[in-house]
Write a protein that holds these residues in place. Structure first.
Motif, PDB file in Angstrom:
ATOM      1  N   UNK A  56      52.111  34.019  70.378  1.00 47.02           N
ATOM      2  CA  UNK A  56      51.401  32.810  69.945  1.00 47.02           C
ATOM      3  C   UNK A  56      50.205  33.118  69.049  1.00 47.02           C
ATOM      4  N   UNK A  57      49.251  33.979  69.472  1.00 46.16           N
ATOM      5  CA  UNK A  57      48.134  34.283  68.561  1.00 46.16           C
ATOM      6  C   UNK A  57      48.567  35.049  67.320  1.00 46.16           C
ATOM      7  N   UNK A  58      49.570  35.922  67.446  1.00 44.58           N
ATOM      8  CA  UNK A  58      50.044  36.658  66.273  1.00 44.58           C
ATOM      9  C   UNK A  58      50.642  35.702  65.245  1.00 44.58           C
ATOM     10  N   UNK A  59      51.413  34.713  65.714  1.00 43.11           N
ATOM     11  CA  UNK A  59      51.973  33.711  64.804  1.00 43.11           C
ATOM     12  C   UNK A  59      50.868  32.916  64.126  1.00 43.11           C
ATOM     13  N   UNK A  60      49.844  32.557  64.891  1.00 42.69           N
ATOM     14  CA  UNK A  60      48.699  31.840  64.320  1.00 42.69           C
ATOM     15  C   UNK A  60      48.049  32.666  63.221  1.00 42.69           C
ATOM     16  N   UNK A  61      47.876  33.959  63.480  1.00 44.72           N
ATOM     17  CA  UNK A  61      47.277  34.838  62.488  1.00 44.72           C
ATOM     18  C   UNK A  61      48.113  34.960  61.227  1.00 44.72           C
ATOM     19  N   UNK A  62      49.427  35.010  61.381  1.00 41.14           N
ATOM     20  CA  UNK A  62      50.324  35.125  60.222  1.00 41.14           C
ATOM     21  C   UNK A  62      50.235  33.870  59.346  1.00 41.14           C
ATOM     22  N   UNK A  63      50.234  32.692  59.969  1.00 41.34           N
ATOM     23  CA  UNK A  63      50.143  31.446  59.205  1.00 41.34           C
ATOM     24  C   UNK A  63      48.785  31.340  58.518  1.00 41.34           C
ATOM     25  N   UNK A  64      47.715  31.764  59.216  1.00 43.27           N
ATOM     26  CA  UNK A  64      46.396  31.787  58.577  1.00 43.27           C
ATOM     27  C   UNK A  64      46.402  32.720  57.377  1.00 43.27           C
ATOM     28  N   UNK A  65      47.164  33.811  57.462  1.00 46.04           N
ATOM     29  CA  UNK A  65      47.280  34.748  56.347  1.00 46.04           C
ATOM     30  C   UNK A  65      47.971  34.111  55.141  1.00 46.04           C
ATOM     31  N   UNK A  66      48.979  33.272  55.389  1.00 45.81           N
ATOM     32  CA  UNK A  66      49.676  32.576  54.304  1.00 45.81           C
ATOM     33  C   UNK A  66      48.700  31.649  53.574  1.00 45.81           C
ATOM     34  N   UNK A  67      47.850  30.957  54.350  1.00 46.84           N
ATOM     35  CA  UNK A  67      46.858  30.074  53.741  1.00 46.84           C
ATOM     36  C   UNK A  67      45.813  30.891  52.986  1.00 46.84           C
ATOM     37  N   UNK A  68      45.390  32.008  53.559  1.00 51.83           N
ATOM     38  CA  UNK A  68      44.406  32.871  52.887  1.00 51.83           C
ATOM     39  C   UNK A  68      44.926  33.317  51.526  1.00 51.83           C
ATOM     40  N   UNK A  69      46.217  33.621  51.449  1.00 54.18           N
ATOM     41  CA  UNK A  69      46.811  34.050  50.181  1.00 54.18           C
ATOM     42  C   UNK A  69      46.728  32.948  49.130  1.00 54.18           C
ATOM     43  N   UNK A  72      43.357  32.926  47.351  1.00 45.35           N
ATOM     44  CA  UNK A  72      43.024  34.275  46.902  1.00 45.35           C
ATOM     45  C   UNK A  72      41.887  34.293  45.881  1.00 45.35           C
ATOM     46  N   UNK A  73      41.825  33.287  45.016  1.00 45.39           N
ATOM     47  CA  UNK A  73      40.825  33.269  43.950  1.00 45.39           C
ATOM     48  C   UNK A  73      39.616  32.404  44.289  1.00 45.39           C
ATOM     49  N   UNK A  74      39.527  31.978  45.530  1.00 45.10           N
ATOM     50  CA  UNK A  74      38.347  31.256  45.999  1.00 45.10           C
ATOM     51  C   UNK A  74      37.642  32.121  47.029  1.00 45.10           C
ATOM     52  N   UNK A  75      36.521  32.715  46.608  1.00 47.32           N
ATOM     53  CA  UNK A  75      35.870  33.724  47.443  1.00 47.32           C
ATOM     54  C   UNK A  75      35.533  33.191  48.836  1.00 47.32           C
ATOM     55  N   UNK A  76      34.981  31.991  48.919  1.00 46.50           N
ATOM     56  CA  UNK A  76      34.543  31.454  50.208  1.00 46.50           C
ATOM     57  C   UNK A  76      35.722  31.151  51.115  1.00 46.50           C
ATOM     58  N   UNK A  77      36.706  30.395  50.596  1.00 45.55           N
ATOM     59  CA  UNK A  77      37.820  29.994  51.446  1.00 45.55           C
ATOM     60  C   UNK A  77      38.733  31.167  51.782  1.00 45.55           C
ATOM     61  N   UNK A  78      38.862  32.106  50.866  1.00 41.58           N
ATOM     62  CA  UNK A  78      39.650  33.298  51.174  1.00 41.58           C
ATOM     63  C   UNK A  78      39.011  34.061  52.338  1.00 41.58           C
ATOM     64  N   UNK A  79      37.707  34.260  52.273  1.00 38.60           N
ATOM     65  CA  UNK A  79      37.006  34.945  53.364  1.00 38.60           C
ATOM     66  C   UNK A  79      37.127  34.159  54.671  1.00 38.60           C
ATOM     67  N   UNK A  81      39.537  32.207  55.744  1.00 37.26           N
ATOM     68  CA  UNK A  81      40.843  32.335  56.393  1.00 37.26           C
ATOM     69  C   UNK A  81      41.176  33.774  56.749  1.00 37.26           C
ATOM     70  N   UNK A  82      40.576  34.731  56.067  1.00 41.78           N
ATOM     71  CA  UNK A  82      40.714  36.121  56.504  1.00 41.78           C
ATOM     72  C   UNK A  82      40.071  36.288  57.887  1.00 41.78           C
ATOM     73  N   UNK A  83      38.951  35.579  58.121  1.00 41.18           N
ATOM     74  CA  UNK A  83      38.327  35.612  59.450  1.00 41.18           C
ATOM     75  C   UNK A  83      39.316  35.155  60.517  1.00 41.18           C
ATOM     76  N   UNK A  84      40.070  34.080  60.230  1.00 47.28           N
ATOM     77  CA  UNK A  84      41.062  33.613  61.195  1.00 47.28           C
ATOM     78  C   UNK A  84      42.185  34.615  61.372  1.00 47.28           C
TER      79      UNK A  84
END
Length: 259
Positions: A56-69, A72-79, A81-84
């Motif tokens: 469950x948490x690993x899946x959450x992290x993977x989906x957060x990674x998709x959003x982080x990608x 990618x060119x927005x410094x604040x939002x990329x950081x 979602x990388x936190x998530x």
């Protein structure tokens, strides 16, 4: 994408919550837990519960990674979602160590090295929340400052009242840390949801709030149960963790659809 212009999504994009999905998440958690408990052998039930608790948490992290990608060119939002990503992947790794100590090595799993992965989770969630909120630079009035300060204190005092008569050892201190940090994360999520409620991401933030509320309640119950009775995989508190994670996954999915 400019960091100074919040043009991520159109302001009035409608993205309603599908309450059938929420119902399915809750029913799925109940059926998985109680169906497995009553229909399966104990060892099989514990194995499936362990796998689901890790997935469950690993899946959450993977989906957060998709959003982080996508950010990618927005410094604040990329950081943000990388936190998530780091936070939920860390929880998944912590769950692996927890199960290793508790059910394979048969040694105390709390506290244990697993907490090295659990401890950073709420600071990383707070990092995500603060980065998102600070981007829009909302004005904070005195009433808001008051409840932002009072709510985590009230939750922490409530928990302390429950466990006051127990021994004040390392387990007590670590439990208190988790409860305090989860209550702060909950408070900041409520604040974020109040800011974004009229925007395109309002429904996603509301779902995120519901998920974090469920996880926060689960944390308080878990540390109380662990302190007085000892936690086992058969305990119904697992239902809250299952539902909380998958509601957050739904929130992230809606966010992905919007952006």
């Amino acid at each position: 994408m400019s960091e100074n212009t919040p043009d991520i999504v159109p302001d009035k994009l409608d993205s309603p919550i599908n309450f059938k999905i929420i119902t399915l998440i809750v029913l799925g958690a109940v059926l998985f837990h109680f169906g497995g408990y009553f229909l399966l052998e104990l060892e099989t039930f514990e194995l499936l519960t362990s796998i689901f608790s890790i997935a469950s948490p690993l899946t959450t992290g993977i989906i957060a990674g998709i959003i982080a990608a996508r950010y990618l060119f927005s410094k604040i939002f990329f950081r943000a979602y990388v936190c998530l990503v780091v936070g939920y992947i860390s929880v998944g790794l912590g769950e692996i160590l927890f199960m290793l100590y508790d059910y394979i090595l048969e040694e105390p799993a709390f506290p244990s090295p697993a907490d090295l992965f659990f401890i950073p989770f709420y600071p990383l969630v707070l990092g995500h929340l603060i980065l998102n909120i600070s981007f829009f630079k909302p004005k904070i009035n005195r009433k808001t400052i008051f409840w932002i300060c009072v709510l985590p204190i009230a939750i922490s005092v409530f928990y302390l009242n429950l466990v006051w008569e127990t021994e004040w050892d390392g387990q007590f201190s670590l439990s208190l840390y988790y409860v305090i940090m989860s209550s702060i994360a909950l408070t900041m999520t409520i604040y974020g949801a109040s800011i974004f409620r009229q925007g395109a991401l309002g429904k996603a933030w509301l779902l995120l709030l519901i998920g974090i509320i469920v996880l926060s309640v689960a944390d308080v119950i878990y540390y109380y149960v662990e302190t007085y009775y000892g936690y086992t995989l058969e305990h119904p508190v697992n239902l809250l963790w299952y539902a909380g994670y998958w509601i957050i996954i739904y929130a992230l999915y809606k966010h992905k659809r919007i952006i």
